[in-house]
Design a protein around this motif. Structure first.
Motif, PDB file in Angstrom:
ATOM      1  N   SER A   1       7.878  -6.307   1.776  1.00  0.00           N
ATOM      2  CA  SER A   1       7.152  -6.164   0.514  1.00  0.00           C
ATOM      3  C   SER A   1       6.015  -5.185   0.724  1.00  0.00           C
ATOM      4  O   SER A   1       5.215  -5.328   1.651  1.00  0.00           O
ATOM      5  N   LEU A   2       5.951  -4.151  -0.109  1.00  0.00           N
ATOM      6  CA  LEU A   2       4.949  -3.111   0.013  1.00  0.00           C
ATOM      7  C   LEU A   2       4.078  -3.084  -1.235  1.00  0.00           C
ATOM      8  O   LEU A   2       4.531  -3.433  -2.344  1.00  0.00           O
ATOM      9  N   SER A   3       2.863  -2.643  -1.033  1.00  0.00           N
ATOM     10  CA  SER A   3       1.979  -2.447  -2.174  1.00  0.00           C
ATOM     11  C   SER A   3       2.324  -1.132  -2.873  1.00  0.00           C
ATOM     12  O   SER A   3       3.095  -0.313  -2.363  1.00  0.00           O
ATOM     13  N   THR A   4       1.723  -0.933  -4.024  1.00  0.00           N
ATOM     14  CA  THR A   4       1.987   0.290  -4.778  1.00  0.00           C
ATOM     15  C   THR A   4       1.540   1.524  -4.005  1.00  0.00           C
ATOM     16  O   THR A   4       2.257   2.531  -3.947  1.00  0.00           O
ATOM     17  N   ASN A   5       0.378   1.460  -3.385  1.00  0.00           N
ATOM     18  CA  ASN A   5      -0.124   2.614  -2.639  1.00  0.00           C
ATOM     19  C   ASN A   5       0.712   2.886  -1.396  1.00  0.00           C
ATOM     20  O   ASN A   5       0.894   4.044  -0.996  1.00  0.00           O
ATOM     21  N   GLU A   6       1.243   1.830  -0.770  1.00  0.00           N
ATOM     22  CA  GLU A   6       2.107   2.034   0.398  1.00  0.00           C
ATOM     23  C   GLU A   6       3.414   2.696  -0.024  1.00  0.00           C
ATOM     24  O   GLU A   6       3.935   3.569   0.682  1.00  0.00           O
TER      25      GLU A   6
ATOM     26  N   ARG B   1       3.715   4.673  -2.576  1.00  0.00           N
ATOM     27  CA  ARG B   1       3.379   6.052  -2.936  1.00  0.00           C
ATOM     28  C   ARG B   1       3.219   6.924  -1.691  1.00  0.00           C
ATOM     29  O   ARG B   1       3.507   8.121  -1.716  1.00  0.00           O
ATOM     30  N   ALA B   2       2.754   6.328  -0.595  1.00  0.00           N
ATOM     31  CA  ALA B   2       2.633   7.085   0.658  1.00  0.00           C
ATOM     32  C   ALA B   2       4.005   7.506   1.180  1.00  0.00           C
ATOM     33  O   ALA B   2       4.202   8.630   1.650  1.00  0.00           O
ATOM     34  N   VAL B   3       4.983   6.571   1.109  1.00  0.00           N
ATOM     35  CA  VAL B   3       6.345   6.906   1.528  1.00  0.00           C
ATOM     36  C   VAL B   3       6.952   7.941   0.590  1.00  0.00           C
ATOM     37  O   VAL B   3       7.613   8.901   1.016  1.00  0.00           O
TER      38      VAL B   3
ATOM     39  N   GLU C   1       1.368  15.446  -2.125  1.00  0.00           N
ATOM     40  CA  GLU C   1       0.431  14.357  -1.871  1.00  0.00           C
ATOM     41  C   GLU C   1       0.116  13.625  -3.177  1.00  0.00           C
ATOM     42  O   GLU C   1      -0.409  14.212  -4.128  1.00  0.00           O
ATOM     43  N   LEU C   2       0.450  12.332  -3.206  1.00  0.00           N
ATOM     44  CA  LEU C   2       0.146  11.500  -4.370  1.00  0.00           C
ATOM     45  C   LEU C   2      -1.193  10.799  -4.147  1.00  0.00           C
ATOM     46  O   LEU C   2      -1.406  10.212  -3.078  1.00  0.00           O
ATOM     47  N   PRO C   3      -2.104  10.842  -5.105  1.00  0.00           N
ATOM     48  CA  PRO C   3      -3.419  10.223  -4.910  1.00  0.00           C
ATOM     49  C   PRO C   3      -3.319   8.699  -4.824  1.00  0.00           C
ATOM     50  O   PRO C   3      -2.407   8.080  -5.382  1.00  0.00           O
ATOM     51  N   VAL C   4      -4.271   8.118  -4.104  1.00  0.00           N
ATOM     52  CA  VAL C   4      -4.323   6.664  -3.954  1.00  0.00           C
ATOM     53  C   VAL C   4      -4.866   6.061  -5.239  1.00  0.00           C
ATOM     54  O   VAL C   4      -5.887   6.508  -5.778  1.00  0.00           O
ATOM     55  N   LEU C   5      -4.191   5.027  -5.763  1.00  0.00           N
ATOM     56  CA  LEU C   5      -4.613   4.370  -6.995  1.00  0.00           C
ATOM     57  C   LEU C   5      -5.745   3.395  -6.695  1.00  0.00           C
ATOM     58  O   LEU C   5      -5.719   2.677  -5.683  1.00  0.00           O
ATOM     59  N   GLU C   6      -6.728   3.373  -7.564  1.00  0.00           N
ATOM     60  CA  GLU C   6      -7.859   2.477  -7.414  1.00  0.00           C
ATOM     61  C   GLU C   6      -7.519   1.105  -7.989  1.00  0.00           C
ATOM     62  O   GLU C   6      -6.768   0.982  -8.960  1.00  0.00           O
ATOM     63  N   GLY C   7      -8.060   0.086  -7.389  1.00  0.00           N
ATOM     64  CA  GLY C   7      -7.832  -1.269  -7.876  1.00  0.00           C
ATOM     65  C   GLY C   7      -7.180  -2.137  -6.824  1.00  0.00           C
ATOM     66  O   GLY C   7      -6.315  -1.688  -6.061  1.00  0.00           O
TER      67      GLY C   7
END
Length: 489
Positions: free
Chosen positions: A408-413, A415-417, A425-431
Motif C-alpha cells: 500500500s502506497l501513499s499518493t505522493n509515493e 507520484r514518485a514512481v 518531475e511531479l510536485p509533492v502534494l501538500e496535506g
C-alpha cells in the motif's frame, strides 16, 4: 640454369607510430593527430562509435548535487547557487555539455584533448576553452619538483609535483596546477602579471606523455575496410571491363589499334563508352625470322576474370571490422544502429552492461576532474558536481512487484514512481492525507499470489486432483449409506 627471385614493393601504412620521441625540448606525439582525424572522417564505423561514446557519457547533463540531500540548510543552498553559477559560465560561447562533447571527441579521435583554464583574480576557475590537440606541443616533466597546494573536500595539503610546459602557436602555457607565474613568451618565471601564462589541462588515453586513441589496435583493419570500399566503388564504375591478356603470335598490333586499345582501357568507366564495341587490327611481322614458329598469325584474348575476388568476401570483411571497432570501444551494436536480432529485453540488458562497464566509469573520471581540480579553490563542503546518467530501472517490473506483494502506497509515493515512468518531475502534494497509505496491505493475498507465481500451475493441478479424490470418496460413502438405509417394498 639461371635462377633469381622477383620481389614486389612493400606497402607502408599511411599512419605509423613515430620512432622519434623528441624534437629538441618538445616531445613528439606517437601519431600525427591530423592523420588520425582523416582516418576517422573516412571510416564507415569510427564516427558513429565516437558519437555514441561521447553523447552517452556527457549527454544527460552536468549539475550540482548534495552529498547529503536530507540535511539541506541555508549554507548548502548558498554553495548550490555558487556551483550552479560556476557551471553556467564555464563555457561562454556554447553550453558546458557541448564543450565537453567536443573535448571528449578530440580525445577519442586523437587520444588527446586540451582545455585552456582561465582563473579570476581570486584564483578560482571561471572559464574553460577548447584547444585543438594538433596545435599543441609539450615538454617532458621538469627534473625539479615544485611545492604546490591541493584542495579537496575543504582540506588543503602541500605536495611536491613535477610540471611540464606547453606551447600553442607561439605562446607558452603552464600545466594546470603549477603555482608559478610564468612569462607566456619565454616560459621563464616572472612577476609581471600582464605577461602571466595561462594553464592548460591535458586529458588523454593512456599513461605516456601523449595519449593514443583506443581504436589504434584496429588501425590496419580500418584501413583495409576503406580499401575494400574503394575497390567496390571502382568495380561499379569500371566493372564493365574484364581483366584479360591479349596474346599475339607471329604478329603485332597496328599503331592505330594499340592507341584505340589504350584509350579503351583508360575510358572504360565513362558512361559514353557503355555498350560500345572495340575492334582491333593486327598485322604480321615484316621479318618472320625473329619468331620461332613461322606459322600464320594467331590471336587469343585470354580472360583473367577468375583472378577477381568475390564481392561478398569484402562485405564479410567489413562486418568483421565493425565488430573489432565496437569491441575497442566496448559498445553494443545497438548503439550505432546495428539492431538486428534485438528485442526490448536484450536492448535493456545491453544498455545496462554498457552503463556499468563503460559509461559510469567515464562519468566518474569527469566528476573527479570537476570536484578534485576545477572546484578545488571553491572550498565546498556539502555540494559537488554530478555528471548525470540515464535511469535504467524497470518501472513495469516495479509496479507489478508492488501489486503482487499487496504493498500500500501513499499518493505522493505513487507520484514518485510515476515521475520516473513519465520522465517528468511531479510536485509533492501538500496535506497529511497524501502521505498516508490509501488501502491496507493484504499479506495473506500477497503470500498466496507469491506462492502461485513460485510453484506455478503444478500447485493448481495438484489441488484439483486432491479435490477430485475427495469428491469420489464422498460419493462412495453416500452410495454405501444409501444402500444400508434402503427398505424394499
Amino acid at each position: 640454369m639461371r635462377q633469381h627471385i622477383v620481389k614486389g614493393a612493400v606497402m607502408e601504412l599511411p599512419v605509423n607510430r613515430s620512432t622519434t620521441e623528441t624534437d629538441g625540448s618538445w616531445v613528439l606525439p606517437p601519431y600525427d593527430p591530423k592523420n588520425l582525424r582523416v582516418i576517422v572522417e573516412e571510416s564507415s564505423i569510427l564516427r558513429q562509435s565516437i558519437e555514441a561514446y561521447t553523447s552517452n557519457i556527457i549527454g544527460y547533463g552536468i549539475s550540482p548535487a548534495y552529498f547529503d540531500e536530507s540535511a539541506e540548510d541555508g549554507g548548502q543552498s548558498s554553495e548550490w547557487d555558487t556551483v550552479q553559477e560556476m557551471l553556467d559560465w564555464l563555457s561562454v560561447e556554447k553550453s558546458l555539455g557541448d564543450l565537453f562533447e567536443e573535448v571528449l571527441r578530440d580525445r577519442e579521435e586523437t587520444g588527446n584533448a586540451f582545455l585552456e583554464v582561465i582563473r579570476g583574480k581570486d584564483g578560482k576557475v571561471i572559464q574553460l576553452e577548447r584547444v585543438k590537440p594538433e596545435l599543441v606541443q609539450m615538454t617532458k616533466p621538469e627534473a625539479t619538483a615544485i611545492l604546490a597546494s591541493i584542495r579537496y573536500k575543504g582540506q588543503k595539503k602541500d605536495v611536491y609535483r613535477r610540471f611540464r610546459k606547453y606551447k600553442v602557436d607561439k605562446y607558452i602555457f603552464k600545466q594546470f596546477g603549477d603555482p608559478r607565474m610564468m612569462d607566456y613568451q619565454t616560459g621563464e618565471e616572472t612577476q609581471d602579471e600582464s605577461k602571466a601564462a595561462r594553464e592548460l589541462l591535458h586529458l588523454k588515453i593512456g599513461n605516456d606523455h601523449w595519449g593514443v586513441p583506443r581504436w589504434i589496435g584496429t588501425l590496419v583493419a580500418i584501413l583495409g575496410a576503406r580499401k575494400a570500399e574503394l575497390l567496390n566503388w571502382r568495380y561499379f564504375v569500371q566493372g564493365r571491363h574484364t581483366p584479360a591478356a591479349l596474346l599475339i603470335q607471329n604478329g603485332q598490333l597496328s599503331k592505330d589499334s594499340e592507341a584505340a586499345f589504350r584509350e579503351y582501357a583508360q575510358t572504360v568507366g565513362n558512361e559514353s563508352m557503355q555498350h560500345s564495341m572495340l575492334i582491333l587490327e593486327f598485322e604480321t611481322a615484316n621479318d618472320s625470322s625473329q619468331y620461332k614458329d613461322d606459322s600464320k598469325l594467331a590471336v587469343e584474348l585470354k580472360s583473367m576474370a577468375d583472378m577477381l575476388q568475390n564481392d561478398g568476401l569484402f562485405l564479410e570483411y567489413d562486418d568483421k571490422v565493425r565488430e573489432k571497432v565496437l569491441s575497442a570501444f566496448r559498445l553494443p551494436p545497438v548503439y550505432v544502429g546495428m539492431s538486428q536480432d534485438y528485442n526490448r529485453s536484450t536492448v535493456e540488458e545491453a544498455k545496462r552492461i554498457a552503463e556499468e562497464q563503460v559509461f559510469q566509469a567515464e562519468r566518474a573520471e569527469l566528476e573527479d576532474l570537476f570536484n578534485r581540480h576545477l572546484l578545488a579553490e571553491y572550498e565546498l563542503d556539502e555540494v559537488y558536481v554530478e555528471v548525470k546518467g540515464p535511469e535504467l530501472s524497470n518501472d513495469e517490473l516495479t509496479v507489478n512487484a508492488l501489486d503482487k506483494l499487496g504493498a500500500s502506497l501513499s499518493t505522493n509515493e505513487k507520484r514518485a514512481v510515476l515521475s520516473k515512468m513519465l520522465g517528468m518531475e511531479l510536485p509533492v502534494l501538500e496535506g497529511e492525507e497524501h502521505e498516508l497509505p490509501q488501502a491496507p496491505s493484504q499479506p495473506a493475498q500477497a503470500l498466496q499470489g507469491t506462492l502461485q507465481d513460485v510453484q506455478g500451475a503444478d500447485v493448481a493441478k495438484s489441488l484439483e486432483s486432491v479435490m477430485k479424490d475427495v469428491r469420489d470418496s464422498l460419493d462412495e460413502v453416500n452410495d454405501t449409506l444409501g444402500a444400508w438405509n434402503h427398505v424394499p417394498d
